[in-house]
Enzyme design. Structure first.
Site, mmCIF file in Angstrom:
data_model
loop_
_atom_site.group_PDB
_atom_site.id
_atom_site.type_symbol
_atom_site.label_atom_id
_atom_site.label_comp_id
_atom_site.label_asym_id
_atom_site.label_seq_id
_atom_site.Cartn_x
_atom_site.Cartn_y
_atom_site.Cartn_z
ATOM 1 N N PRO A 294 2.062 -26.818 -9.211
ATOM 2 C CA PRO A 294 1.878 -27.504 -7.932
ATOM 3 C C PRO A 294 0.552 -28.262 -7.883
ATOM 4 C CG PRO A 294 2.675 -25.266 -7.583
ATOM 5 C CD PRO A 294 2.334 -25.382 -9.028
ATOM 6 N N GLU A 295 0.627 -29.497 -7.410
ATOM 7 C CA GLU A 295 -0.558 -30.319 -7.215
ATOM 8 C C GLU A 295 -0.617 -30.716 -5.742
ATOM 9 O OE1 GLU A 295 -1.072 -33.336 -10.245
ATOM 10 O OE2 GLU A 295 0.167 -32.227 -11.667
ATOM 11 N N LYS B 51 -5.194 -28.621 -3.242
ATOM 12 C CA LYS B 51 -4.105 -27.675 -3.454
ATOM 13 C C LYS B 51 -4.211 -26.442 -2.560
ATOM 14 C CE LYS B 51 -4.355 -28.963 -8.371
ATOM 15 N NZ LYS B 51 -4.498 -28.446 -9.747
ATOM 16 N N ARG C 292 5.629 -16.352 -11.141
ATOM 17 C CA ARG C 292 4.552 -16.081 -12.093
ATOM 18 C C ARG C 292 3.418 -15.236 -11.504
ATOM 19 N NH1 ARG C 292 3.155 -21.114 -15.890
ATOM 20 N NH2 ARG C 292 2.167 -19.378 -16.966
ATOM 21 N N ARG D 57 -6.375 -30.594 -21.209
ATOM 22 C CA ARG D 57 -4.978 -30.787 -20.841
ATOM 23 C C ARG D 57 -4.344 -31.872 -21.699
ATOM 24 N NH1 ARG D 57 -3.784 -28.697 -15.950
ATOM 25 N NH2 ARG D 57 -1.697 -28.590 -16.900
#
Length: 250
Positions: free
Chosen positions: A2-3, A58, A111, A239
């Site tokens: 999620p961003e 976020k 998660r 990343r």
């Protein structure tokens, strides 16, 4: 993961529960609810009504009516907010609120990397990427020798941009992710800020950061959707990063 767009859509989901009285709280997951002990969040929230939602990057938080406790929420890497849905299997609802009218709000997170916390402290979080002003954006982003991609991912600089959104933004702005952030001109920084705003608005409208124009092409054999050039790939800012060496030189 999620961003900012996913967090904003989650905020809209929480809005559906505003004005409803909390009668029970499932805060038994001591990892998601750390540092609170089981029952601590429940004791603070039961009897209160959710009043206003907020988001910075976020991070989400919800005020309760009459100056009551504030509930902070974070989606982690795979979480989402579920409203008026039955309990998820395998205890995947890590935190939940039950309302007097029979409704329910849950942090659904396979998660187990989301968070629920009372009175959250966001002092370490930079201004929201979709709302930061021009001068502040220039000051926070256009400095130092870090690669531009890494600077966009730094939540202390501006908050809300993750890996997919950063690649989409830089592709839209025609800027190389390898460029030193401090080497950008004011005109380039202003163009980058416009790309940030356009990319985030589009992602919120379409359903998330994965909906960007570049994103379907982010794979080893991908080509630029604008000019057809094979995409470059490297690790930047820790990343995996994709960009068009023709459209984003330097």
């Amino acid at each position: 993961m999620p961003e900012l767009p996913e967090a904003e859509r989650a905020r809209h989901q929480i809005d559906r529960a505003l004005g409803r009285e909390i009668v029970a709280v499932d805060d038994r997951d001591t990892y998601v609810c750390r540092p609170h002990a089981p029952g601590e969040i429940a004791a603070a929230l039961v009897g209160h009504k959710l009043a206003r939602t907020h988001r910075r990057g976020k991070f989400l938080w919800v005020e309760t009516e009459d100056g009551g406790p504030v509930l902070g929420l974070h989606l982690g890497m795979a979480g989402r907010i579920a409203v008026e849905q039955p309990p998820a299997p395998r205890n995947w609802d890590r935190f939940a609120l039950d309302f007097a009218d029979g409704g329910r709000l849950a942090l659904h997170d396979k998660r187990r990397l989301g968070r629920a916390v009372l009175e959250p402290d966001f002092a370490h979080v930079g201004p929201d990427a979709a709302e930061v002003g021009r001068e502040e954006f220039r000051r926070r982003i256009g400095r130092g020798t870090a690669p531009l991609k890494a600077r966009l991912l730094d939540q202390r600089a501006i908050s809300g941009i993750g890996n997919l959104l950063a690649d989409e933004i830089l592709w839209r702005a025609r800027l190389s992710p390898r460029r030193p952030a401090g080497a950008l001109s004011e005109a380039e920084l202003d163009a980058l800020r416009r790309a940030v705003r356009a990319a985030t608005r589009s992602a919120i409208r379409k359903g998330g950061a994965h909906t960007g124009d570049l994103i379907p092409h982010r794979h080893r054999d991908g080509t630029c959707p604008r000019c057809g050039t094979p995409l470059a790939r490297d690790t930047i800012g820790g990343r995996t990063t994709y960009w068009c060496p023709r459209c984003q030189p330097g």
